[in-house]
Scaffold this motif. Structure first.
Motif, PDB file in Angstrom:
ATOM      1  N   ILE A   1     -28.058  33.871  -2.917  1.00 14.06           N
ATOM      2  CA  ILE A   1     -28.764  33.350  -1.742  1.00 14.06           C
ATOM      3  C   ILE A   1     -28.479  31.865  -1.565  1.00 14.06           C
ATOM      4  CG2 ILE A   1     -31.043  32.907  -0.756  1.00 14.06           C
ATOM      5  CD1 ILE A   1     -32.003  35.458  -2.122  1.00 14.06           C
ATOM      6  N   ALA A   2     -28.496  31.126  -2.675  1.00 14.00           N
ATOM      7  CA  ALA A   2     -28.219  29.693  -2.591  1.00 14.00           C
ATOM      8  C   ALA A   2     -26.811  29.438  -2.068  1.00 14.00           C
ATOM      9  CB  ALA A   2     -28.394  29.051  -3.968  1.00 14.00           C
ATOM     10  N   ARG A   3     -25.868  30.274  -2.522  1.00 11.52           N
ATOM     11  CA  ARG A   3     -24.492  30.098  -2.060  1.00 11.52           C
ATOM     12  C   ARG A   3     -24.376  30.391  -0.562  1.00 11.52           C
ATOM     13  NH1 ARG A   3     -22.449  32.647  -5.836  1.00 11.52           N
ATOM     14  NH2 ARG A   3     -22.449  34.731  -4.915  1.00 11.52           N
ATOM     15  N   GLU A   4     -25.064  31.461  -0.114  1.00 11.47           N
ATOM     16  CA  GLU A   4     -25.026  31.789   1.315  1.00 11.47           C
ATOM     17  C   GLU A   4     -25.679  30.681   2.145  1.00 11.47           C
ATOM     18  OE1 GLU A   4     -23.563  34.296   2.817  1.00 11.47           O
ATOM     19  OE2 GLU A   4     -22.751  35.039   0.917  1.00 11.47           O
ATOM     20  N   MET A   5     -26.802  30.173   1.660  1.00  9.58           N
ATOM     21  CA  MET A   5     -27.474  29.091   2.388  1.00  9.58           C
ATOM     22  C   MET A   5     -26.584  27.862   2.471  1.00  9.58           C
ATOM     23  SD  MET A   5     -31.365  29.409   0.930  1.00  9.58           S
ATOM     24  CE  MET A   5     -31.869  27.942   1.825  1.00  9.58           C
ATOM     25  N   HIS A   6     -25.925  27.569   1.346  1.00  9.03           N
ATOM     26  CA  HIS A   6     -25.081  26.382   1.327  1.00  9.03           C
ATOM     27  C   HIS A   6     -23.864  26.559   2.227  1.00  9.03           C
ATOM     28  CE1 HIS A   6     -21.859  23.752  -0.253  1.00  9.03           C
ATOM     29  NE2 HIS A   6     -22.845  22.898  -0.438  1.00  9.03           N
ATOM     30  N   ASP A   7     -23.241  27.753   2.168  1.00  9.66           N
ATOM     31  CA  ASP A   7     -21.986  27.947   2.886  1.00  9.66           C
ATOM     32  C   ASP A   7     -22.185  28.192   4.377  1.00  9.66           C
ATOM     33  OD1 ASP A   7     -20.781  27.666   0.479  1.00  9.66           O
ATOM     34  OD2 ASP A   7     -20.463  29.806   0.128  1.00  9.66           O
ATOM     35  N   VAL A   8     -23.282  28.842   4.756  1.00  5.27           N
ATOM     36  CA  VAL A   8     -23.472  29.245   6.145  1.00  5.27           C
ATOM     37  C   VAL A   8     -24.451  28.329   6.862  1.00  5.27           C
ATOM     38  CG1 VAL A   8     -24.185  31.122   7.672  1.00  5.27           C
ATOM     39  CG2 VAL A   8     -22.946  31.641   5.560  1.00  5.27           C
ATOM     40  N   VAL A   9     -25.688  28.277   6.348  1.00  7.27           N
ATOM     41  CA  VAL A   9     -26.735  27.539   7.059  1.00  7.27           C
ATOM     42  C   VAL A   9     -26.423  26.047   7.095  1.00  7.27           C
ATOM     43  CG1 VAL A   9     -29.204  27.048   7.151  1.00  7.27           C
ATOM     44  CG2 VAL A   9     -28.409  29.280   6.368  1.00  7.27           C
ATOM     45  N   SER A  10     -26.062  25.501   5.945  1.00 10.52           N
ATOM     46  CA  SER A  10     -25.796  24.063   5.935  1.00 10.52           C
ATOM     47  C   SER A  10     -24.615  23.709   6.833  1.00 10.52           C
ATOM     48  CB  SER A  10     -25.530  23.591   4.498  1.00 10.52           C
ATOM     49  OG  SER A  10     -24.370  24.222   3.976  1.00 10.52           O
ATOM     50  N   HIS A  11     -23.636  24.609   6.931  1.00 14.49           N
ATOM     51  CA  HIS A  11     -22.499  24.356   7.814  1.00 14.49           C
ATOM     52  C   HIS A  11     -22.955  24.287   9.275  1.00 14.49           C
ATOM     53  CE1 HIS A  11     -18.510  24.541   9.536  1.00 14.49           C
ATOM     54  NE2 HIS A  11     -18.850  25.622  10.216  1.00 14.49           N
ATOM     55  N   GLN A  12     -23.794  25.247   9.664  1.00 12.61           N
ATOM     56  CA  GLN A  12     -24.258  25.258  11.048  1.00 12.61           C
ATOM     57  C   GLN A  12     -25.119  24.033  11.352  1.00 12.61           C
ATOM     58  OE1 GLN A  12     -23.206  27.420  13.184  1.00 12.61           O
ATOM     59  NE2 GLN A  12     -22.151  28.762  11.715  1.00 12.61           N
ATOM     60  N   VAL A  13     -26.001  23.655  10.429  1.00  6.96           N
ATOM     61  CA  VAL A  13     -26.858  22.488  10.661  1.00  6.96           C
ATOM     62  C   VAL A  13     -26.013  21.225  10.705  1.00  6.96           C
ATOM     63  CG1 VAL A  13     -28.784  21.129   9.748  1.00  6.96           C
ATOM     64  CG2 VAL A  13     -28.857  23.619   9.616  1.00  6.96           C
ATOM     65  N   SER A  14     -24.994  21.173   9.860  1.00  2.88           N
ATOM     66  CA  SER A  14     -24.095  20.013   9.900  1.00  2.88           C
ATOM     67  C   SER A  14     -23.413  19.899  11.254  1.00  2.88           C
ATOM     68  CB  SER A  14     -23.048  20.125   8.792  1.00  2.88           C
ATOM     69  OG  SER A  14     -23.659  20.126   7.530  1.00  2.88           O
ATOM     70  N   LEU A  15     -22.999  21.027  11.823  1.00  8.68           N
ATOM     71  CA  LEU A  15     -22.382  21.007  13.148  1.00  8.68           C
ATOM     72  C   LEU A  15     -23.369  20.511  14.202  1.00  8.68           C
ATOM     73  CD1 LEU A  15     -20.294  24.331  13.204  1.00  8.68           C
ATOM     74  CD2 LEU A  15     -19.476  21.980  12.933  1.00  8.68           C
ATOM     75  N   ILE A  16     -24.644  20.923  14.061  1.00  6.39           N
ATOM     76  CA  ILE A  16     -25.658  20.437  15.002  1.00  6.39           C
ATOM     77  C   ILE A  16     -25.779  18.923  14.913  1.00  6.39           C
ATOM     78  CG2 ILE A  16     -28.132  20.469  15.528  1.00  6.39           C
ATOM     79  CD1 ILE A  16     -28.173  23.389  14.620  1.00  6.39           C
ATOM     80  N   ALA A  17     -25.806  18.411  13.678  1.00  5.49           N
ATOM     81  CA  ALA A  17     -25.921  16.964  13.511  1.00  5.49           C
ATOM     82  C   ALA A  17     -24.716  16.242  14.093  1.00  5.49           C
ATOM     83  CB  ALA A  17     -26.078  16.631  12.025  1.00  5.49           C
ATOM     84  N   VAL A  18     -23.525  16.801  13.878  1.00  3.39           N
ATOM     85  CA  VAL A  18     -22.306  16.172  14.411  1.00  3.39           C
ATOM     86  C   VAL A  18     -22.318  16.180  15.935  1.00  3.39           C
ATOM     87  CG1 VAL A  18     -19.811  16.387  14.564  1.00  3.39           C
ATOM     88  CG2 VAL A  18     -20.939  16.662  12.361  1.00  3.39           C
ATOM     89  N   GLN A  19     -22.680  17.332  16.521  1.00  2.00           N
ATOM     90  CA  GLN A  19     -22.714  17.418  17.977  1.00  2.00           C
ATOM     91  C   GLN A  19     -23.769  16.470  18.550  1.00  2.00           C
ATOM     92  OE1 GLN A  19     -20.649  19.067  19.922  1.00  2.00           O
ATOM     93  NE2 GLN A  19     -19.502  19.856  18.155  1.00  2.00           N
ATOM     94  N   ALA A  20     -24.918  16.371  17.893  1.00  2.53           N
ATOM     95  CA  ALA A  20     -25.938  15.439  18.374  1.00  2.53           C
ATOM     96  C   ALA A  20     -25.445  14.011  18.293  1.00  2.53           C
ATOM     97  CB  ALA A  20     -27.222  15.612  17.554  1.00  2.53           C
ATOM     98  N   GLY A  21     -24.718  13.676  17.218  1.00  2.00           N
ATOM     99  CA  GLY A  21     -24.156  12.332  17.115  1.00  2.00           C
ATOM    100  C   GLY A  21     -23.147  12.055  18.220  1.00  2.00           C
ATOM    101  N   ALA A  22     -22.340  13.080  18.547  1.00  2.02           N
ATOM    102  CA  ALA A  22     -21.368  12.901  19.623  1.00  2.02           C
ATOM    103  C   ALA A  22     -22.065  12.675  20.963  1.00  2.02           C
ATOM    104  CB  ALA A  22     -20.455  14.124  19.692  1.00  2.02           C
ATOM    105  N   ILE A  23     -23.125  13.431  21.219  1.00  3.12           N
ATOM    106  CA  ILE A  23     -23.883  13.246  22.470  1.00  3.12           C
ATOM    107  C   ILE A  23     -24.503  11.856  22.508  1.00  3.12           C
ATOM    108  CG2 ILE A  23     -25.892  14.042  23.761  1.00  3.12           C
ATOM    109  CD1 ILE A  23     -25.289  16.846  22.752  1.00  3.12           C
ATOM    110  N   GLN A  24     -25.019  11.404  21.369  1.00  8.57           N
ATOM    111  CA  GLN A  24     -25.644  10.080  21.302  1.00  8.57           C
ATOM    112  C   GLN A  24     -24.639   8.990  21.650  1.00  8.57           C
ATOM    113  OE1 GLN A  24     -27.195   9.210  17.418  1.00  8.57           O
ATOM    114  NE2 GLN A  24     -27.596   7.059  17.875  1.00  8.57           N
ATOM    115  N   VAL A  25     -23.400   9.150  21.217  1.00  9.67           N
ATOM    116  CA  VAL A  25     -22.380   8.132  21.474  1.00  9.67           C
ATOM    117  C   VAL A  25     -21.868   8.198  22.912  1.00  9.67           C
ATOM    118  CG1 VAL A  25     -20.067   7.353  20.827  1.00  9.67           C
ATOM    119  CG2 VAL A  25     -21.707   8.016  19.057  1.00  9.67           C
TER     120      VAL A  25
END
Length: 360
Positions: free
Chosen positions: A171-195
């Motif tokens: 479960i930890a591996r799935e959370m790290h590989d899938v969920v964290s990847h998607q949340v990271s993309l959200i953070a990156v996209q939000a940063g791009a919108i902010q700029v």
């Protein structure tokens, strides 16, 4: 079951003592007074045969030597064989009983009678000891089986723990590989919108989204670390407390009216449960009643804390694409049960209320 077995044991013991007493009282008709006294003493000695078997045997020796208390002698010798673990003592005791029972102290008679006396004495000495050893071996076997069953239960628990650890790691591996990847993309996209954006409102929303995504990643890393830690001693980041409620409400992006009056020094598990309750209430309001006003109340009595979160129903059914499996409320219910508290939900036509209570 144990009570019934103990009752039968007591009844059997009383029956044995009664039978020995009857046997000793029959000697009053034909034996001398002192011989009857020896027989009665042997019967009384059976009272002590479980705790002090040697004392019971010593009281029975004079009587069975004179053939006055056969039952008391057999029972006391059996008890000695059950309790005594030193074989040399049992062998010596058996030899002494054989001699005392075989020698006719009132004088030798015919050879046939002598042979019968020797056979009778051998059976008298060997049978109780053999039966006592059998009973003791049976008890030891049952104890060994019980110990083996304990070992098997421990082994099954260890296997279940290993499976749990493996599942937690997966479960930890799935959370790290899938969920964290998607949340990271959200953070990156939000940063791009902010700029890229020039609109102040959009920029603030992008900053909030990026901040929430970053915080979610931090909490996700803590959860992954906790899932991967078998012993629970892995280093973790500080857990949220009631002091973080103001920031949680401010960053929610919802119109919230709050009144939080909680004392200092609440237990850490209670503080985390309060924080997660408010977090779940705000998340549910944001998902299922966007734009609705939310009211958060938290107070404490002498021995209990109460958190109430209310949000009005939206004017129209939300067409949001948010999906929910209800795991958040289930987790909060489990937290409340662990704290001997409760979690209640009230789904009224005009509002939804979430109430958490826990002692402290």
């Amino acid at each position: 079951m144990k009570r019934r077995s103990r009752l039968w044991s007591v009844l059997l013991e009383l029956a044995l003592i009664a039978a020995a007493a009857v046997e000793s009282l029959t000697t009053l008709e034909w034996a001398t007074p002192w011989e009857s006294g020896l027989a009665i003493a042997a019967a009384v000695g059976l009272i002590f045969r479980r705790r002090w078997p040697w004392l019971s045997l010593l009281l029975a020796v004079p009587a069975f030597t004179l053939n006055l208390a056969t039952l008391a002698g057999l029972a006391s010798l059996f008890s000695v064989a059950v309790r005594e673990r030193r074989r040399w003592r049992l062998v010596t005791t058996g030899a002494v009983v054989f001699v005392l029972a075989a020698v006719p102290w009132w004088g030798w008679t015919s050879p046939n009678y002598t042979i019968l006396s020797i056979v009778y004495a051998a059976l008298y000495a060997a049978a109780p000891i053999a039966f006592g050893l059998l009973v003791r071996t049976r008890r030891e076997l049952f104890d060994r089986i019980h110990d083996l069953e304990q070992v098997r239960r421990s082994e099954r628990a260890r296997i279940a723990s290993d499976v749990l650890v493996e599942e937690r790691t997966r479960i930890a591996r799935e959370m790290h590989d899938v969920v964290s990847h998607q949340v990271s993309l959200i953070a990156v996209q939000a940063g791009a919108i902010q700029v890229q954006t020039e609109e102040p409102g959009t920029k603030r929303m992008a900053v909030t989204i990026r901040s929430l995504a970053s915080r979610t990643l931090d909490e996700l890393r803590d959860m992954v670390t906790l899932l991967r830690a078998e012993t629970g001693h892995a280093p973790l980041a500080p857990q949220p407390t009631v002091d973080d409620l103001d920031r949680l409400i401010a960053d929610s992006g919802i119109a919230v009216t709050s009144a939080i009056e909680l004392p200092d020094g609440l237990p850490a598990p209670v503080q985390r449960a309060i924080y997660r309750t408010v977090q779940e209430g705000l998340t549910n309001a944001r998902k299922h009643a966007p734009g609705a006003a939310v009211d958060v109340r938290a107070e404490a009595s002498a021995d209990e804390v109460t958190v109430v979160i209310r949000n009005a129903r939206p004017a129209r059914t939300s067409d949001s694409s948010w999906s929910s499996a209800g795991h958040g409320l289930v987790g909060l219910s489990e937290r409340a049960e662990l704290l001997n508290g409760s979690l209640l939900t009230e789904d009224a036509p005009t509002r939804f209320t979430l109430t958490f209570r826990a002692p402290y």
